[in-house]
Scaffold this motif. Structure first.
Motif, PDB file in Angstrom:
ATOM      1  N   HIS A  34       0.867  -1.175   0.000  1.00  0.00           N
ATOM      2  CA  HIS A  34       0.000   0.000   0.000  1.00  0.00           C
ATOM      3  C   HIS A  34       0.908   1.230   0.000  1.00  0.00           C
ATOM      4  N   LEU A  36       1.532   4.999   0.131  1.00  0.00           N
ATOM      5  CA  LEU A  36       0.833   6.180   0.628  1.00  0.00           C
ATOM      6  C   LEU A  36       1.003   7.355  -0.313  1.00  0.00           C
ATOM      7  N   LYS A  39      -1.249  12.789   0.874  1.00  0.00           N
ATOM      8  CA  LYS A  39      -2.144  13.013   2.017  1.00  0.00           C
ATOM      9  C   LYS A  39      -2.312  11.747   2.865  1.00  0.00           C
ATOM     10  N   LEU A  41      -3.057   7.890   3.971  1.00  0.00           N
ATOM     11  CA  LEU A  41      -3.941   6.783   3.604  1.00  0.00           C
ATOM     12  C   LEU A  41      -5.081   7.187   2.683  1.00  0.00           C
ATOM     13  N   SER A  42      -5.518   8.437   2.758  1.00  0.00           N
ATOM     14  CA  SER A  42      -6.643   8.862   1.917  1.00  0.00           C
ATOM     15  C   SER A  42      -6.278   8.840   0.432  1.00  0.00           C
ATOM     16  N   GLU A  43      -5.004   8.809   0.112  1.00  0.00           N
ATOM     17  CA  GLU A  43      -4.559   8.750  -1.287  1.00  0.00           C
ATOM     18  C   GLU A  43      -3.685   7.522  -1.562  1.00  0.00           C
ATOM     19  N   GLN A  45      -2.368   3.915  -2.781  1.00  0.00           N
ATOM     20  CA  GLN A  45      -2.510   3.108  -3.985  1.00  0.00           C
ATOM     21  C   GLN A  45      -2.121   1.668  -3.654  1.00  0.00           C
ATOM     22  N   PRO A  66      -6.654   2.630  -6.590  1.00  0.00           N
ATOM     23  CA  PRO A  66      -6.679   3.309  -5.288  1.00  0.00           C
ATOM     24  C   PRO A  66      -7.170   2.378  -4.196  1.00  0.00           C
ATOM     25  N   VAL A  68      -8.926   3.359  -1.648  1.00  0.00           N
ATOM     26  CA  VAL A  68     -10.218   3.839  -1.122  1.00  0.00           C
ATOM     27  C   VAL A  68     -11.313   3.582  -2.115  1.00  0.00           C
TER      28      VAL A  68
END
Length: 68
Positions: A34, A36, A39, A41-43, A45, A66, A68
């Protein structure tokens, strides 16, 4: 002490970067990474481990989308 390996990221925003990961007891890296975004964790991949023997590399992480 755990062994580590550098694995290139292919595709997505982090294409061309490499990550250093720890190998498990069977000398295998984690199945996913993952990555980062600016921003956090909100962004993030998601990259998935794949064999890359044709290009002389045991593994690459290929972009899947992504988180999210």
């Amino acid at each position: 002490m755990a062994s580590t390996v550098q694995i290139p990221l292919v595709g997505g925003a982090a294409d061309g970067e490499t990550v250093t990961v720890e190998l498990d007891s069977n000398d295998r890296p984690p199945l996913t990474h993952h990555h980062l975004g600016p921003k956090g964790l909100s962004e993030a991949q998601i990259y998935e481990l794949e064999s890359d023997d044709p290009h002389g590399r045991p593994w690459v992480y290929t972009w899947r989308g992504p988180a999210v």
